[in-house]
Scaffold this motif. Structure first.
Motif: not given
Length: 179
Positions: A65-66, A126, A72-73, A77-78, A122, A68-70
């Motif tokens: 999940a961390l 991201g 948004v950025t 962040s990926a 994942s 995958f936050t990419g």
């Protein structure tokens, strides 16, 4: 269903390749650096069971999940996740191997061949929005449906694939690798 999944993989091939390369490069650098860092890794047998399975799955799903936050950025962040987590996992792999090849192969390899590529997927999920934006800015090839919403759906599908792979990897780690 197969054509939908196949078309997602085809559309997101650049993100998949980029995600795996970034993740594996960070792992390799971590393994390379591991010889210069003191090790705290030790081999401890685990008791297979649903608690271990759920703990492994929750940890790995959180890590995925961390990455995958990419989305948004636009992938930043990926990439940051890969640098931090990939280097850390690579260092762990190097230290685990130093305990002895026999222990390493039996305790790590059975689930790692599924888990590490799953985390790369994942990372790829991201990176989808960043790769799409870069391709647009560079004037790359455009397809019939090149909308950002399509890329977000594709990223969600890739993240789901990553989670499915992590379920399998957690099962292998719990009931095969832990013995």
């Amino acid at each position: 269903m197969t054509t939908f999944f196949g078309s997602v993989l085809a559309r997101q091939r650049p993100a998949l390749i980029s995600g795996q390369l970034v993740w594996l490069l960070c792992l390799a650098i971590g393994v390379w650096l591991s010889g210069d860092i003191p090790s705290a890794v030790r081999a401890e047998p685990k008791s297979p069971g649903s608690g271990l399975f759920l703990g492994i799955l929750a940890n790995n799903a959180g890590v995925a999940a961390l990455a995958f936050t990419g989305i948004v950025t636009f992938g930043l962040s990926a990439v940051a996740f890969s640098l931090i987590s990939g280097l850390g996992v690579g260092i762990f792999i190097g230290h685990a191997y130093s305990l002895g090849a026999g222990k390493f192969w039996s305790a790590f390899l059975p689930h790692a061949v599924i888990e590490l590529p799953a985390l790369g997927v994942s990372v790829a999920a991201g990176l989808v929005t960043g790769v799409a934006a870069a391709r647009r800015m560079l004037g790359g090839r455009r397809t019939g449906d090149d909308s950002m919403s399509r890329h977000l759906i594709d990223a969600a599908v890739l993240f789901g694939l990553s989670l499915a792979m992590l379920v399998v990897a957690a099962g292998v780690e719990t009931w095969i690798s832990s013995r």
